[in-house]
Design a protein around this motif. Structure first.
Motif, PDB file in Angstrom:
ATOM      1  N   MET A 180       0.837  -1.204   0.000  1.00 20.84           N
ATOM      2  CA  MET A 180       0.000   0.000   0.000  1.00 20.84           C
ATOM      3  C   MET A 180       0.874   1.257   0.000  1.00 20.84           C
ATOM      4  SD  MET A 180      -3.030   1.200  -0.161  1.00 20.84           S
ATOM      5  CE  MET A 180      -3.997  -0.266   0.075  1.00 20.84           C
ATOM      6  N   ILE A 181       1.692   1.426   1.058  1.00 19.18           N
ATOM      7  CA  ILE A 181       2.701   2.489   1.101  1.00 19.18           C
ATOM      8  C   ILE A 181       4.014   1.861   1.538  1.00 19.18           C
ATOM      9  CG2 ILE A 181       3.449   4.663   2.152  1.00 19.18           C
ATOM     10  CD1 ILE A 181       0.544   5.267   2.794  1.00 19.18           C
ATOM     11  N   HIS A 182       5.055   2.032   0.730  1.00 16.91           N
ATOM     12  CA  HIS A 182       6.380   1.546   1.107  1.00 16.91           C
ATOM     13  C   HIS A 182       7.391   2.643   0.793  1.00 16.91           C
ATOM     14  CE1 HIS A 182       4.942  -2.476   1.975  1.00 16.91           C
ATOM     15  NE2 HIS A 182       4.263  -2.443   0.849  1.00 16.91           N
ATOM     16  N   LEU A 183       7.883   3.272   1.840  1.00 19.29           N
ATOM     17  CA  LEU A 183       8.913   4.299   1.720  1.00 19.29           C
ATOM     18  C   LEU A 183      10.229   3.694   2.178  1.00 19.29           C
ATOM     19  CD1 LEU A 183       7.000   7.307   3.336  1.00 19.29           C
ATOM     20  CD2 LEU A 183       6.842   6.436   0.992  1.00 19.29           C
ATOM     21  N   LYS A 184      11.253   3.824   1.359  1.00 18.44           N
ATOM     22  CA  LYS A 184      12.534   3.199   1.665  1.00 18.44           C
ATOM     23  C   LYS A 184      13.658   4.212   1.638  1.00 18.44           C
ATOM     24  CE  LYS A 184      15.450  -0.220   2.302  1.00 18.44           C
ATOM     25  NZ  LYS A 184      15.547  -0.883   3.626  1.00 18.44           N
ATOM     26  N   ASP A 185      14.242   4.460   2.809  1.00 21.36           N
ATOM     27  CA  ASP A 185      15.459   5.265   2.954  1.00 21.36           C
ATOM     28  C   ASP A 185      15.322   6.637   2.298  1.00 21.36           C
ATOM     29  OD1 ASP A 185      17.976   5.643   3.998  1.00 21.36           O
ATOM     30  OD2 ASP A 185      19.010   4.887   2.220  1.00 21.36           O
ATOM     31  N   LEU A 186      14.185   7.315   2.572  1.00 19.84           N
ATOM     32  CA  LEU A 186      13.949   8.636   1.969  1.00 19.84           C
ATOM     33  C   LEU A 186      14.810   9.697   2.641  1.00 19.84           C
ATOM     34  CD1 LEU A 186      10.078   8.985   1.454  1.00 19.84           C
ATOM     35  CD2 LEU A 186      11.803   7.998  -0.055  1.00 19.84           C
ATOM     36  N   THR A 187      15.465  10.496   1.802  1.00 16.31           N
ATOM     37  CA  THR A 187      16.143  11.691   2.286  1.00 16.31           C
ATOM     38  C   THR A 187      15.669  12.882   1.464  1.00 16.31           C
ATOM     39  OG1 THR A 187      18.039  11.529   0.786  1.00 16.31           O
ATOM     40  CG2 THR A 187      18.197  10.343   2.879  1.00 16.31           C
ATOM     41  N   LEU A 188      15.677  14.035   2.097  1.00 21.14           N
ATOM     42  CA  LEU A 188      15.374  15.282   1.401  1.00 21.14           C
ATOM     43  C   LEU A 188      16.309  16.344   1.929  1.00 21.14           C
ATOM     44  CD1 LEU A 188      13.582  16.845  -0.600  1.00 21.14           C
ATOM     45  CD2 LEU A 188      12.143  17.475   1.354  1.00 21.14           C
ATOM     46  N   ARG A 189      17.079  16.906   1.040  1.00 21.18           N
ATOM     47  CA  ARG A 189      18.063  17.930   1.424  1.00 21.18           C
ATOM     48  C   ARG A 189      17.721  19.238   0.748  1.00 21.18           C
ATOM     49  NH1 ARG A 189      24.280  16.474   1.801  1.00 21.18           N
ATOM     50  NH2 ARG A 189      23.389  15.579   3.693  1.00 21.18           N
ATOM     51  N   ARG A 190      17.706  20.307   1.524  1.00 21.53           N
ATOM     52  CA  ARG A 190      17.520  21.661   1.034  1.00 21.53           C
ATOM     53  C   ARG A 190      18.724  22.483   1.462  1.00 21.53           C
ATOM     54  NH1 ARG A 190      14.558  19.744  -1.996  1.00 21.53           N
ATOM     55  NH2 ARG A 190      12.315  20.078  -2.294  1.00 21.53           N
ATOM     56  N   GLY A 191      19.629  22.754   0.506  1.00 20.25           N
ATOM     57  CA  GLY A 191      20.858  23.448   0.877  1.00 20.25           C
ATOM     58  C   GLY A 191      21.694  22.571   1.792  1.00 20.25           C
ATOM     59  N   GLU A 192      22.027  23.085   2.961  1.00 17.62           N
ATOM     60  CA  GLU A 192      22.814  22.324   3.933  1.00 17.62           C
ATOM     61  C   GLU A 192      21.940  21.604   4.945  1.00 17.62           C
ATOM     62  OE1 GLU A 192      26.145  22.011   3.792  1.00 17.62           O
ATOM     63  OE2 GLU A 192      25.911  23.081   1.887  1.00 17.62           O
ATOM     64  N   ARG A 193      20.621  21.693   4.777  1.00 15.89           N
ATOM     65  CA  ARG A 193      19.703  21.137   5.776  1.00 15.89           C
ATOM     66  C   ARG A 193      19.090  19.829   5.291  1.00 15.89           C
ATOM     67  NH1 ARG A 193      13.768  23.453   7.338  1.00 15.89           N
ATOM     68  NH2 ARG A 193      13.316  22.017   9.047  1.00 15.89           N
ATOM     69  N   ASP A 194      19.119  18.812   6.156  1.00 11.89           N
ATOM     70  CA  ASP A 194      18.451  17.546   5.883  1.00 11.89           C
ATOM     71  C   ASP A 194      17.056  17.586   6.511  1.00 11.89           C
ATOM     72  OD1 ASP A 194      20.516  16.358   4.462  1.00 11.89           O
ATOM     73  OD2 ASP A 194      21.516  15.693   6.297  1.00 11.89           O
ATOM     74  N   ILE A 195      16.024  17.658   5.671  1.00 11.09           N
ATOM     75  CA  ILE A 195      14.647  17.705   6.160  1.00 11.09           C
ATOM     76  C   ILE A 195      14.145  16.306   6.496  1.00 11.09           C
ATOM     77  CG2 ILE A 195      12.277  18.354   5.555  1.00 11.09           C
ATOM     78  CD1 ILE A 195      13.503  20.559   3.798  1.00 11.09           C
ATOM     79  N   LEU A 196      14.482  15.326   5.649  1.00 12.41           N
ATOM     80  CA  LEU A 196      14.219  13.919   5.942  1.00 12.41           C
ATOM     81  C   LEU A 196      15.548  13.182   5.951  1.00 12.41           C
ATOM     82  CD1 LEU A 196      11.079  13.053   3.776  1.00 12.41           C
ATOM     83  CD2 LEU A 196      11.157  13.824   6.151  1.00 12.41           C
ATOM     84  N   ARG A 197      15.644  12.222   6.881  1.00 12.32           N
ATOM     85  CA  ARG A 197      16.909  11.517   7.040  1.00 12.32           C
ATOM     86  C   ARG A 197      16.658  10.011   7.124  1.00 12.32           C
ATOM     87  NH1 ARG A 197      19.963  13.513  12.020  1.00 12.32           N
ATOM     88  NH2 ARG A 197      17.908  13.483  13.022  1.00 12.32           N
ATOM     89  N   GLY A 198      16.625   9.363   5.975  1.00 11.14           N
ATOM     90  CA  GLY A 198      16.509   7.907   5.959  1.00 11.14           C
ATOM     91  C   GLY A 198      15.176   7.379   6.441  1.00 11.14           C
ATOM     92  N   VAL A 199      14.085   7.941   5.955  1.00 11.73           N
ATOM     93  CA  VAL A 199      12.749   7.539   6.412  1.00 11.73           C
ATOM     94  C   VAL A 199      12.313   6.235   5.751  1.00 11.73           C
ATOM     95  CG1 VAL A 199      10.290   8.137   6.301  1.00 11.73           C
ATOM     96  CG2 VAL A 199      11.974   9.854   7.007  1.00 11.73           C
ATOM     97  N   ASP A 200      11.935   5.266   6.576  1.00 13.42           N
ATOM     98  CA  ASP A 200      11.309   4.024   6.129  1.00 13.42           C
ATOM     99  C   ASP A 200       9.913   3.960   6.748  1.00 13.42           C
ATOM    100  OD1 ASP A 200      13.567   3.031   4.740  1.00 13.42           O
ATOM    101  OD2 ASP A 200      14.411   2.241   6.603  1.00 13.42           O
ATOM    102  N   LEU A 201       8.924   3.609   5.929  1.00 12.50           N
ATOM    103  CA  LEU A 201       7.563   3.450   6.441  1.00 12.50           C
ATOM    104  C   LEU A 201       6.843   2.432   5.573  1.00 12.50           C
ATOM    105  CD1 LEU A 201       5.326   4.399   8.420  1.00 12.50           C
ATOM    106  CD2 LEU A 201       4.652   6.074   6.679  1.00 12.50           C
ATOM    107  N   HIS A 202       6.170   1.482   6.212  1.00 15.49           N
ATOM    108  CA  HIS A 202       5.488   0.416   5.481  1.00 15.49           C
ATOM    109  C   HIS A 202       4.070   0.244   6.023  1.00 15.49           C
ATOM    110  CE1 HIS A 202       9.336  -0.562   3.684  1.00 15.49           C
ATOM    111  NE2 HIS A 202       9.857  -0.529   4.896  1.00 15.49           N
ATOM    112  N   VAL A 203       3.092   0.605   5.201  1.00  8.45           N
ATOM    113  CA  VAL A 203       1.673   0.507   5.538  1.00  8.45           C
ATOM    114  C   VAL A 203       1.050  -0.543   4.624  1.00  8.45           C
ATOM    115  CG1 VAL A 203      -0.535   1.720   5.625  1.00  8.45           C
ATOM    116  CG2 VAL A 203       1.580   2.923   6.262  1.00  8.45           C
ATOM    117  N   GLU A 204       0.482  -1.577   5.223  1.00  3.59           N
ATOM    118  CA  GLU A 204      -0.111  -2.656   4.448  1.00  3.59           C
ATOM    119  C   GLU A 204      -1.588  -2.392   4.185  1.00  3.59           C
ATOM    120  OE1 GLU A 204       1.757  -4.800   3.110  1.00  3.59           O
ATOM    121  OE2 GLU A 204       3.580  -4.299   4.226  1.00  3.59           O
ATOM    122  N   PRO A 205      -2.170  -3.062   3.170  1.00  2.00           N
ATOM    123  CA  PRO A 205      -3.588  -2.853   2.848  1.00  2.00           C
ATOM    124  C   PRO A 205      -4.501  -3.084   4.049  1.00  2.00           C
ATOM    125  CG  PRO A 205      -2.522  -4.096   1.100  1.00  2.00           C
ATOM    126  CD  PRO A 205      -1.518  -3.990   2.216  1.00  2.00           C
ATOM    127  N   GLY A 206      -5.438  -2.160   4.230  1.00  4.00           N
ATOM    128  CA  GLY A 206      -6.417  -2.274   5.302  1.00  4.00           C
ATOM    129  C   GLY A 206      -5.952  -1.771   6.657  1.00  4.00           C
TER     130      GLY A 206
END
Length: 257
Positions: free
Chosen positions: A1-27
């Motif tokens: 359903m939702i599978h996020l693997k090792d998400l990072t988001l960098r804006r300039g020198e700032r890390d807004i997301l740092r290695g986000v994992d999230l797993h949501v199964e159906p229902g």
């Protein structure tokens, strides 16, 4: 359903997301919990395809972003956010606000099939607002308007419902009425991801929780395993005790009884 693997988001020198994992199964019905500014809304924008990570992968409803037209994926996602409320015309009748959800319209400019109006009133009935169908949207309270948006979202029969702080600005009565209306959708084949920073909004409907702090997920899983004093202290940097009543957590700040 939702599978996020090792998400990072960098804006300039700032890390807004740092290695986000999230797993949501159906229902499953999840809550993403954390302080203001920890990155919760950023995660939602990635799930809905309005923002893309610096690195990592996003899989939603069986599709990997970057390899699919995200506009097609969004058709199966119901999304309620603080900015959505501002997009509607207050003088439009409530049933039209709801009916527009079937086509992703903000306003109705054409004659709709009668069955669409009938279905919109049925969805209003599910949230206890069928009696407001012909009223102008602007005559409703803030809590009622949010329940209308919930009914509107259901018009597209989404597989995934995402709610970004839907109880923000509501008083105790309106909050509880909204959460009660949301619980009415529990029997549908519908996964949920509900974002908040208020633990008391985790009603029995929700079975799983992910805790977020400083751009990372610190814990995730079944809510009783995640909502512990130790793990909550890591998120809120406060000594916290948790009391459970009717499968709903309540917190006390401080270490004593």
């Amino acid at each position: 359903m939702i599978h996020l693997k090792d998400l990072t988001l960098r804006r300039g020198e700032r890390d807004i997301l740092r290695g986000v994992d999230l797993h949501v199964e159906p229902g499953q019905h999840w809550v993403l919990l954390g302080r203001n500014g920890c990155g919760k809304t950023t995660v939602l924008e990635m799930i809905t395809g309005y923002l893309f990570p610096t690195s990592g992968t996003v899989d939603v409803l069986g599709h990997r972003y970057g390899q699919v037209d995200v506009r097609e994926v969004r058709k199966n996602i119901g999304y309620i956010s603080p900015s959505l409320m501002e997009k509607f015309t207050l003088r439009d009748p409530v049933w039209e606000i709801v009916a527009g959800g079937a086509f992703a319209y903000l306003r109705i400019y054409e004659q709709l099939p009668e069955e669409i109006k009938e279905r919109s009133i049925l969805e209003l009935e599910r949230v206890g607002l069928a009696h407001t169908a012909e009223q102008p949207f602007g005559t409703l309270s803030q809590g009622e308007r949010k329940k209308v948006l919930l009914a509107r979202t259901m018009m597209s029969s989404p597989q995934l419902l995402i709610l970004d702080e839907p109880c923000a600005g509501l008083d105790l009565y309106e909050r509880e009425k909204f959460l009660d209306a949301l619980a009415g959708f529990a029997g549908r084949e519908l996964s949920m991801l509900y974002v908040t920073h208020h633990i008391e909004e985790i009603v029995p409907l929700f079975t799983h929780v992910a805790l977020m702090a400083d751009g990372r997920i610190t814990a995730q899983g079944e809510k009783r395993e995640v909502l512990t004093p130790r793990q909550l202290q890591e998120v809120y940097d406060l000594p916290i005790q948790v009391d459970w009543a009717d499968h709903r957590p309540w917190i006390r700040v401080g270490g004593g009884k």
